[in-house]
Scaffold this motif. Sequence first.
Motif, PDB file in Angstrom:
ATOM      1  N   LYS A   1       0.876  -1.167  -0.033  1.00 20.98           N
ATOM      2  CA  LYS A   1       0.071  -0.166   0.134  1.00 20.98           C
ATOM      3  C   LYS A   1       0.965   1.285  -0.187  1.00 20.98           C
ATOM      4  O   LYS A   1       0.973   2.027   1.034  1.00 20.98           O
TER       5      LYS A   1
ATOM      6  N   ASN B   1       1.618   5.183  -0.915  1.00 19.37           N
ATOM      7  CA  ASN B   1       0.663   6.346  -1.154  1.00 19.37           C
ATOM      8  C   ASN B   1       1.281   6.907  -2.663  1.00 19.37           C
ATOM      9  O   ASN B   1       2.194   6.474  -3.209  1.00 19.37           O
TER      10      ASN B   1
ATOM     11  N   VAL C   1     -11.345  16.355   8.850  1.00 16.44           N
ATOM     12  CA  VAL C   1      -9.891  15.831   9.319  1.00 16.44           C
ATOM     13  C   VAL C   1      -9.442  16.431  10.644  1.00 16.44           C
ATOM     14  O   VAL C   1      -9.233  17.317  10.809  1.00 16.44           O
TER      15      VAL C   1
ATOM     16  N   GLY D   1      -8.808   9.706  -2.175  1.00 14.56           N
ATOM     17  CA  GLY D   1      -9.396   8.383  -2.259  1.00 14.56           C
ATOM     18  C   GLY D   1      -8.215   7.720  -2.678  1.00 14.56           C
ATOM     19  O   GLY D   1      -7.257   7.790  -2.017  1.00 14.56           O
TER      20      GLY D   1
ATOM     21  N   SER E   1     -10.545   6.597   6.217  1.00 14.92           N
ATOM     22  CA  SER E   1     -11.050   7.745   6.378  1.00 14.92           C
ATOM     23  C   SER E   1     -11.473   7.927   8.044  1.00 14.92           C
ATOM     24  O   SER E   1     -11.478   8.930   8.527  1.00 14.92           O
TER      25      SER E   1
ATOM     26  N   SER F   1      -2.916   4.701  -2.079  1.00 14.06           N
ATOM     27  CA  SER F   1      -3.813   5.702  -1.546  1.00 14.06           C
ATOM     28  C   SER F   1      -3.316   7.112  -1.783  1.00 14.06           C
ATOM     29  O   SER F   1      -2.120   7.228  -2.190  1.00 14.06           O
TER      30      SER F   1
ATOM     31  N   GLY G   1      -4.788  10.020   0.121  1.00 16.64           N
ATOM     32  CA  GLY G   1      -5.106  10.819   1.161  1.00 16.64           C
ATOM     33  C   GLY G   1      -6.709  11.185   0.869  1.00 16.64           C
ATOM     34  O   GLY G   1      -7.281  10.453   0.544  1.00 16.64           O
TER      35      GLY G   1
END
Length: 303
Positions: A179, A181, A241, A222, A277, A217, A219
Motif C-alpha cells: 500500500k 501512497n 480531518v 481516495g 477515512s 492511497s 489521502g
Amino acid sequence: MNYTCTLNPSIDYIMHVDGFEAGDLNRATQTAYFAGGKGINVSRLLKRLDVDTTALGYIGGFTGAFIRETLESAGIAHQFIEINEPTRVNVKLKSGTETEINGPGPSITTEQLALLFEQIRSLGKHDALVAAGNAPGSVPADIYARMADICEENGTRFIADTSSAALRDLIGKRMFLVKPNHHELGELFDTTISSIEEIVSYARKLHETGIDNVIVSMGGEGAVFVNKDHAWKAQTPKGTVKNSVGAGDSMVAGFLAAYEKSGDYEQAFTYAVAAGSATAFSDDLGDRQYIEKLVSQVNLTSI
Ligand SMILES: Nc1ncnc2c1ncn2[C@@H]1O[C@H](COP(=O)(O)OP(=O)(O)O)[C@@H](O)[C@H]1O
Ligand SMILES: O=P(O)(O)OC[C@H]1O[C@](O)(COP(=O)(O)O)[C@@H](O)[C@@H]1O
C-alpha cells in the motif's frame, strides 16, 4: 495467526499549536500520546475489528514500556524484543497543516536481529506477516527482502507497507498486498505521478512484479486498487480531518480484516477506504462503529 512487525515503533506525540511560528516560542493548546509505528497501528486497528494479531519488533526504555502497556491493556499479544536504547518519539504538529518529525530510532545489534529472524522463520502457511514502517539505520537495507524470502519458503502471506526505498528492494518478491501512497509510487518508479491513469498504470506494473493486490492511497483524494481481476478507484467519505496519522495503516488493517471475513476484494477495498477515512476523521485510530458507518459512503468505480 496474523503477525505485525514494527522494526522502529514510536510514541506519536500529537501537538496542536494555533498559528505555529518557526523560530518562536509556541505553546500547544492540546497534546496527546499514542503508541505508534506502522505495524503497531495495524495491530491496534485489527484488534478493534476483532482480529487477533501478535506484534513483533523492537522496544526499549520508558517509551517502549508505554507501548507494551498500551498493547497489553488493549489485549493485543506481542513478542517484542527488548533493546537497551529507548524507542523513538515522533512529533506530529497540527497547525492548519500537518507536519511530522519522525525520529531515527535506536540501534539494533546483530544478536537482536538474529532473534527477530528466528521468530519469522517459525511462522507457517496459516500465518500472515505485515512488515511495516521505516527500518532503523543500523539494520541491513535488505531486511524486508530477507523477510519476504523466508515467508515465501514457508508459505506465509507477506504484506509490506514501507517507504519507496524499502519497497524497491522488495520488487520481484511474492507479496499479498502493498500500500504505497501516490508519492511513494512515483518515487519507486523515479517519476512524478499526476493523473489517475498514471497511478493505475504504475499500480499494474507493481502488480505484475508478483504482488497479488496493490492499493495506492491518495489521502483525501481516495485510493486505487489493482489485482489480476479488478481495477477500482474509490472516492473517500466526506468529513473533517482531525488526525490523519495512521490512516494508511488503518487501510491495511481494514483490507486484511474484511478480506479475512469475506474473501471478497470489493468488500475488502471498500472497508479499507472507510477505515482510512475513519482514522483521518478521529483523534486516534478509527473505531469499528465509525468505520462501518462510513462504508456506505465509499463509492467504487471500475477503471
Ligand atoms: N483528508 C482525508 N479525507 C478522507 N479520507 C482520508 C483523508 N486522508 C486520508 N484518508 C483516508 O486514508 C487513506 C490513506 O491515507 P494516505 O494519507 O494516502 O495514507 P498514508 O498515511 O500512508 O500516506 C486514504 O486512501 C483515505 O481513504
Ligand atoms: O516508520 P516511519 O516511516 O518513520 O513511520 C512511522 C509513523 O507512521 C505511523 O505509523 C503512521 O503511518 P501512516 O500515517 O502512514 O498510516 C505513525 O504512527 C508513526 O509515527
